[in-house]
Design a protein around this motif. Structure first.
Motif: not given
Length: 643
Positions: A149-151, A541-545, A602-604
């Protein structure tokens, strides 16, 4: 708990990356690589050491990213050695070849670049953006999804800015090695007088004639991968240990040999008559302990559910296997989770046999014991299990009760994760260096493949003394008593870095060697006595909570060596911050810190969807400290910190 968004943390400040400084470069065709050469690329600095199973896991996690982003991403391995042997440039070159590393590697024996980037654990990952600024610090394994995701975010950002440059990186492939064996790992004797060798570097089994040279047959295609089938089509991935089942058990099970297929995270069965290979246990997904166990904070539930079906069970780098007559099961050195497992070939049941999963050297009952990358197993005449516990440079014994259960764990040789050396004599003072193999000799003593000392050592359980049987070997990874030759028995040694098996006579008089005891040389952090704040940064990471459905899903476990260093603040509890009380009467020591965080897709701020994929992030740190009145009053560590 500590959770922040990628965007808010990264926007706070930027830190320019330090230059890459070391002794030498590998996989570059002899060229020195500078940060200027890497400008325009996303760079992952992988701080690793070749003894470390977690570092080897990260190498495999990074391979798909190297392939997916081959035009935008450059991975640079920064080899920062833990053990003395790992600072040998020839040993490092062999390890880079053995583990098929396809990116540049900086040889950093003095930990110069390690210190410049404030690395504190193996493995540590530092991400640099195309402009040469630090974008993230990550410790431990399991970060592949977050890195992906970060890349992707960095590519989008720097493509828009015009600062992303696509194209080939500085990697230059070394010449291929020829030969029948390539970095062999373990060996067993067959009933026909031949020997079966785990040819790890060729990803296959090789049956050798008694001359140890003639290849009788091979089992496995010889290509890294995973496939069941006949001897020409089956595939393994860096296989290690193997053992013969008793004939009666083999007849019922339908296979004769069990193989620890290490990088496939599976146990495989081989029928010797046909060479057919089948999978016995493992789904190919590496176990990072258990996210359910971590988020529930059930630290006392050491023998957690491994799944009812062996092929649905996640394993982690099984390194050796041995049959237990007393237990009636196969015992497995599960190096990746620092535990000992059992496997019943008739029922398929997989269970934890000993070890909590925490890395270190702690004796006691099976449920309380700690191991560290156990890599060699052998049972003695009494039915007790001897373990080569490589990362603690130790030999351990698991005493079994009359029912075959693990009753207690004892340390025969070894002092801790950062203690090693080459010293014979009284066992409490003796030292090894990353042993990988053990076997029992006719007199009941234990021969040890003392891998990084290039030696075979002997432990006498009656006298509790250590001596040396042979030295001058190139990373011996296994040792076997060979009674197939005329006269006195000899030792059969797998000399991994010479790509061969050799016979070594048992000497009439063992050597006594004392080249001293050592400790891993890392800079000590000056700390002030009294209150000391520990903060572990973690950003999902983005897309995780963070998975807070059952309460705080983060956890810290803290202890010290010596125990007296900590007056208060030790133990296990939820959260990623803790205030310690450091003892002013202790001059120095090591803080042992384990951090865990469980996150799900999941989203925050939102709900975690049903059947969402969940991830456990974990890292163990051993932080050497020295008490100093002007020292730090706090320590910040990155489990997954973004800049």
């Amino acid at each position: 708990m500590t959770e922040t968004s990628t965007e808010s943390v990264r926007a706070s400040y930027k830190v320019r990356a330090s230059e890459l400084v070391g002794r030498n470069w590998l996989n570059t065709g002899g060229k020195t690589v500078t940060l200027e050469d890497l400008r325009g690329k996303i760079v992952i600095l992988d701080f690793w050491t070749f003894c470390c199973i977690n570092c080897l896991h990260v190498l495999d996690e990074l391979r798909p990213l190297e392939e997916k982003y081959q035009d935008e991403l450059v991975i640079v391995g920064v080899h920062s050695p833990k053990f003395e042997h790992e600072a040998d440039p020839e040993a490092l070159a062999a390890a880079v070849e053995r583990y098929e590393i396809h990116h540049p590697v900086l040889d950093d024996p003095e930990l110069t670049t390690w210190e410049a980037y404030s690395a504190r654990a193996w493995p540590t990952l530092t991400v640099l953006d195309p402009e040469g600024y630090i974008a993230a610090h990550l410790s431990g394994e399991g970060h592949a999804n977050g890195l992906d995701v970060l890349i992707g975010e960095l590519i989008e950002e720097h493509e828009a800015k015009g600062t992303l440059h696509r194209g080939d990186g500085p990697y230059v492939a070394p010449p291929a090695r020829e030969g029948d064996l390539r970095f062999p790992g373990k060996v067993i004797a067959l009933e026909n007088g031949n020997f079966l060798v785990g040819d790890s570097g060729h990803h296959r089994l090789v049956e050798l004639a008694p001359d140890l040279v003639t290849v009788v047959r091979t089992i496995g295609e010889g290509v890294k991968g995973y496939a069941d089938g006949g001897p020409e089509t089956a595939r393994f991935n860096e296989l290690q240990g193997l053992t013969l089942l008793p004939p009666a058990v083999a007849a019922q099970a339908g296979y004769d040999v069990v193989v620890a297929d290490t990088v496939n995270h599976r146990l495989r069965g081989v029928e010797l008559e046909t060479g057919h290979v089948t999978t016995l246990a493992g789904n190919g997904v590496q176990r990072l302990l258990d996210a359910e166990r971590a988020r529930g904070n059930r630290s006392d539930d050491w023998q957690w559910d491994l799944g009812s079906e062996p092929l649905d069970t996640s394993l982690s780098s099984p390194w050796d296997v041995a049959w237990s007559e007393k237990t009636g099961a196969l015992i497995v050195a599960m190096a990746g989770t620092h535990q000992i497992f059992s496997f019943d070939p008739l029922t398929g049941a997989v269970a934890v046999f000993a070890g909590t999963g925490l890395e270190g050297l702690q004796d006691g009952g099976a449920a309380e014991s700690w191991f560290a990358q156990s890599s060699g197993l052998v049972f003695d005449a009494a039915g007790d299990l001897w373990v080569a516990d490589s990362e603690t440079s130790a030999v351990r014994r698991i005493v079994l009760d009359d029912d075959g259960a693990a009753a207690s764990v004892e340390t025969a040789i070894g002092a801790g994760l950062f203690d090693f050396g080459f010293r014979d004599g009284e066992a409490g003072q003796a030292r090894l260096q990353h042993p990988l193999g053990v076997t029992v000799l006719p007199d009941g003593s234990v021969a040890i493949a003392d891998t990084y000392n290039g030696a075979v050592r002997r432990y006498d359980p009656a006298a509790k003394t250590v001596s040396t049987l042979a030295r001058g070997l190139a990373e011996p990874s296994d040792v076997l008593l060979d009674g197939s030759v005329e006269g006195d028995p000899v030792l059969l040694v797998v000399e991994t870095n010479q790509h061969r098996l050799v016979r070594v006579p048992l000497p009439k008089e063992a050597l006594t060697v004392d080249e001293g005891a050592s400790q891993t040389q890392r800079p000590k952090t000056p700390v002030a006595a009294g209150a000391h704040e520990i903060v572990v940064r973690f950003s999902a990471p983005k897309g995780q909570k963070l998975d807070d459905r059952w309460g705080d899903p983060t956890q810290l476990k803290i202890s010290s060596s010596p125990e007296e260093l900590l007056l208060d603040g030790g133990g296990t509890s939820v959260g990623l911050t803790r205030t310690l009380a450091l003892n002013p009467d202790v001059a120095d020591g090591v803080l042992h810190i384990t951090a865990r965080a469980a996150a799900c897709d999941g989203e925050p701020g939102g709900e975690i969807p049903d059947h969402a994929a969940c991830h456990l992030y974990q890292q163990d740190w051993g932080i050497p400290v020295v008490l100093d009145a002007d020292g730090d009053t706090g320590l910040t560590l990155d489990l997954r910190g973004l800049d």
